[in-house]
Write a protein that holds these residues in place. Structure first.
Motif, short mmCIF file in Angstrom:
data_model
loop_
_atom_site.label_atom_id
_atom_site.label_comp_id
_atom_site.label_asym_id
_atom_site.label_seq_id
_atom_site.Cartn_x
_atom_site.Cartn_y
_atom_site.Cartn_z
N GLY A 268 -56.09 55.51 -20.96
CA GLY A 268 -55.96 54.62 -19.82
C GLY A 268 -57.23 54.54 -19.01
N VAL A 269 -57.88 55.67 -18.80
CA VAL A 269 -59.15 55.70 -18.07
C VAL A 269 -60.18 54.85 -18.81
CG1 VAL A 269 -61.08 57.17 -17.39
CG2 VAL A 269 -58.73 57.89 -16.93
N GLU A 270 -60.23 54.97 -20.12
CA GLU A 270 -61.20 54.20 -20.91
C GLU A 270 -60.93 52.71 -20.81
OE1 GLU A 270 -64.05 52.60 -23.13
OE2 GLU A 270 -64.00 54.62 -22.25
N VAL A 271 -59.66 52.30 -20.80
CA VAL A 271 -59.33 50.89 -20.65
C VAL A 271 -59.85 50.36 -19.32
CG1 VAL A 271 -57.41 49.29 -20.25
CG2 VAL A 271 -57.34 50.86 -22.19
N VAL A 272 -59.62 51.11 -18.24
CA VAL A 272 -60.06 50.66 -16.91
C VAL A 272 -61.58 50.62 -16.84
CG1 VAL A 272 -60.01 51.16 -14.45
CG2 VAL A 272 -57.95 51.53 -15.83
N GLU A 273 -62.23 51.64 -17.36
CA GLU A 273 -63.69 51.68 -17.29
C GLU A 273 -64.33 50.60 -18.15
OE1 GLU A 273 -64.60 55.71 -18.32
OE2 GLU A 273 -64.30 56.43 -16.25
N ALA A 274 -63.71 50.27 -19.28
CA ALA A 274 -64.23 49.19 -20.11
C ALA A 274 -64.11 47.86 -19.38
CB ALA A 274 -63.49 49.15 -21.44
N ALA A 275 -62.97 47.65 -18.70
CA ALA A 275 -62.80 46.41 -17.94
C ALA A 275 -63.82 46.32 -16.82
CB ALA A 275 -61.38 46.34 -17.38
N ALA A 276 -64.11 47.45 -16.17
CA ALA A 276 -65.09 47.47 -15.09
C ALA A 276 -66.48 47.10 -15.60
CB ALA A 276 -65.12 48.84 -14.43
N ARG A 277 -66.77 47.44 -16.86
CA ARG A 277 -68.07 47.09 -17.46
C ARG A 277 -68.08 45.67 -17.98
NH1 ARG A 277 -67.10 52.14 -20.09
NH2 ARG A 277 -66.62 50.99 -22.02
N ALA A 278 -66.98 44.95 -17.80
CA ALA A 278 -66.83 43.60 -18.32
C ALA A 278 -66.81 43.57 -19.84
CB ALA A 278 -67.91 42.66 -17.79
N ASP A 279 -66.51 44.72 -20.45
CA ASP A 279 -66.28 44.76 -21.89
C ASP A 279 -64.82 44.37 -22.14
OD1 ASP A 279 -68.82 45.73 -22.17
OD2 ASP A 279 -68.18 47.83 -22.29
N ARG A 280 -64.54 43.87 -23.32
CA ARG A 280 -63.14 43.61 -23.65
C ARG A 280 -62.49 44.95 -24.02
NH1 ARG A 280 -60.11 39.15 -25.66
NH2 ARG A 280 -61.98 37.89 -25.86
N PRO A 281 -61.60 45.47 -23.17
CA PRO A 281 -61.02 46.79 -23.46
C PRO A 281 -60.05 46.73 -24.64
CG PRO A 281 -59.99 45.83 -21.53
CD PRO A 281 -61.10 44.91 -21.90
N ASN A 282 -59.93 47.84 -25.31
CA ASN A 282 -58.97 47.96 -26.41
C ASN A 282 -57.63 48.39 -25.82
OD1 ASN A 282 -57.71 48.23 -28.87
ND2 ASN A 282 -58.54 50.28 -29.25
N ILE A 283 -56.74 47.42 -25.66
CA ILE A 283 -55.45 47.68 -25.01
C ILE A 283 -54.38 47.79 -26.09
CG2 ILE A 283 -53.75 46.82 -23.35
CD1 ILE A 283 -56.02 45.23 -22.07
N PRO A 284 -53.80 48.96 -26.26
CA PRO A 284 -52.83 49.14 -27.35
C PRO A 284 -51.48 48.52 -27.04
CG PRO A 284 -53.04 51.16 -26.09
CD PRO A 284 -54.08 50.21 -25.53
N ASP A 285 -50.72 48.19 -28.08
CA ASP A 285 -49.34 47.76 -27.92
C ASP A 285 -48.59 48.86 -27.15
OD1 ASP A 285 -50.12 45.69 -29.49
OD2 ASP A 285 -48.89 46.22 -31.22
N GLY A 286 -47.64 48.45 -26.35
CA GLY A 286 -46.86 49.41 -25.57
C GLY A 286 -47.48 49.75 -24.23
N THR A 287 -48.68 49.24 -23.95
CA THR A 287 -49.31 49.49 -22.64
C THR A 287 -48.42 48.95 -21.53
OG1 THR A 287 -51.57 49.50 -23.51
CG2 THR A 287 -51.30 48.92 -21.19
N GLU A 288 -48.35 49.70 -20.44
CA GLU A 288 -47.51 49.32 -19.31
C GLU A 288 -48.33 49.28 -18.02
OE1 GLU A 288 -43.23 51.16 -20.72
OE2 GLU A 288 -44.61 52.45 -19.61
N VAL A 289 -47.94 48.38 -17.13
CA VAL A 289 -48.55 48.27 -15.80
C VAL A 289 -47.43 48.34 -14.77
CG1 VAL A 289 -49.89 46.84 -14.22
CG2 VAL A 289 -50.46 46.86 -16.67
N GLY A 290 -47.62 49.15 -13.75
CA GLY A 290 -46.63 49.26 -12.68
C GLY A 290 -47.25 48.87 -11.35
#
Length: 437
Positions: A268-290
């Motif tokens: 999850g940290v890697e997904v957020v940090e990748a988005a912050a770098r404007a990279d396309r993050p690798n978001i796995p199936d089953g990811t949840e947002v609350g």
């Protein structure tokens, strides 16, 4: 195994008397009805007092309930679309203008008022009710408002409609008497900062109410991952960010915190940090947002205070299958599910269920985009959150990961509260001016 949408609706209908159903004192049309989720009547219901005819309940109905013709009618509503060839690309945007036959009752014990204007008849009832709450002494004399939480909830209800009218140029210039009366009531209902900050969050009650609903089955059935609300030591990562318009303090009148779970915490940290770098993050199936939203109250000086009182909880999940089809049982019909929980004023104050689960097939009057549109929660949420939205700015429909929002792993639990209070400062300034008129 995931249950079908039909089976989910049957479950909701059979279990309508359980804790996650709407309190029977405030009836709504049930699953499968053409007006599912809307109030059965615009008559006052027990919200702030047990007697439906109590003047506080009449005030609540004046603030939040309205029988009206919606400006727009969503194509996803029952009877609005053909059985086939509707769930194709762009289905969630289909709508038409409302007409006389679309007249219905909206609002009630919900978070967003359905009142978009105040006619002479409503105004004539509002002013004397507001006058009964125009000073701290008058408020103190009302037994039903002795509980601090009751005062906060009513203050917020008056505040939310006041700000809608205050933000409308016609009302701002045309009815200063009503706007001033509402502002004085907000001030009279105020609690000291310390009292506001001590109010119970309601998280324990929410988790107890939906205990055992920790496995996603269908958006017609409750799903509430308990560790999302108690994220310490879990895989949930809080995401700090620049709030988008609908979540700013001066729009929502609430603070909001966002959490993401993408497998492990490290992932999850890697997904957020990748988005912050404007990279396309690798978001796995089953990811949840609350999303957890808490009320902002005002103290006697009309200074905004972020309270711990949870008002709304949302859960969104990349469930799959990721194909757009009428028989895809997910909320977006292309792989994204959501679950929504609203605080019930009646359940909180009068006993019973303090929160209400909202199936995605339920309907409401949505005002977020400038027009009063009658549609389903599934269609409204799918405007932004769809699996087909998979761009660098909104990867897999998760808008909090938009690089323009500057997403980052949260390190300060109080940051979002401070941001919301700062964002609501223009509201506070105008409120002080009106209350002094």
């Amino acid at each position: 195994m995931r249950t079908s949408r039909t089976a989910g609706l049957l479950v909701v209908g059979v279990l309508a008397g359980l804790a996650w159903a709407v309190p029977p004192a405030a009836p709504r049309f049930g699953p499968g009805h053409r007006l599912e989720g809307l109030p059965v009547s615009d008559a006052p219901a027990p919200v702030y007092a047990a007697d439906p005819g109590h003047w506080l309940n009449e005030l609540s109905a004046l603030l939040f309930t309205w029988t009206q013709v919606p400006e727009e009618v969503g194509g996803a509503l029952p009877g609005e679309h053909p059985a086939v060839d509707f769930y194709v690309k762009g289905w969630q945007f289909k709508k038409r203008k409302g007409g006389a036959a679309d007249r219905a009752t909206f609002g009630g014990d919900v978070r967003v008022s359905a009142v978009v204007s105040v006619d002479a008849a409503r105004r004539a009832k509002l002013l004397p009710a507001l006058d009964r709450l125009s000073t701290p002494e008058k408020v103190a004399a009302v037994p039903e408002l002795r509980a601090p939480l009751a005062r906060l909830l009513l203050q917020w209800d008056v505040l939310s409609l006041w700000w809608r009218l205050e933000s409308d140029q016609k009302w701002k210039a045309g009815d200063p008497e009503l706007l001033a009366a509402m502002a004085r009531t907000v001030k009279a209902l105020a609690l000291p900062r310390a009292a506001l900050e001590r109010l119970p969050a309601g998280t324990d009650g929410l988790l107890e109410q939906f205990a055992g609903k920790d496995a996603p089955r269908s958006p017609a059935e409750p799903y509430l991952p308990p560790d999302m609300l108690r994220p310490a030591g879990s895989a949930w990562v809080e995401v700090d960010r620049k709030a988008t318009k609908l979540f700013r303090g001066d729009v929502a009148l609430r603070a909001s915190r966002v959490y993401l779970r993408a497998g492990t915490r490290a992932a999850g940290v890697e997904v957020v940090e990748a988005a912050a770098r404007a990279d396309r993050p690798n978001i796995p199936d089953g990811t949840e947002v609350g999303v957890v939203m808490t009320l902002i109250g005002f103290d006697p000086d009309l200074t905004p205070v972020a309270t711990p009182v949870v008002d709304e909880v949302r859960v969104r999940r990349l469930t799959g299958p990721f194909r757009l089809a009428a028989d895809n049982p997910t909320s977006s019909h292309d792989g994204v599910d959501h679950w929504i929980y609203y605080r019930s004023r009646a359940g909180t104050l009068l006993g019973g269920a303090p929160f209400r689960f909202v199936p995605d097939t339920a309907q409401a009057l949505f005002l977020e985009y400038g027009s009063a549109k009658h549609t389903t929660f599934a269609a409204q949420c799918a405007l932004c959150h769809r699996a087909e939205v998979n761009t660098p700015s909104i990867p897999r429909g998760i808008s909090v990961l938009n690089p323009h929002n500057r997403p980052r792993v949260a390190t300060d639990p109080a940051a979002r509260d401070r941001a919301a209070v700062a964002e609501i400062s223009p509201v506070a300034e105008r409120l002080r001016a009106r209350a002094g008129e």
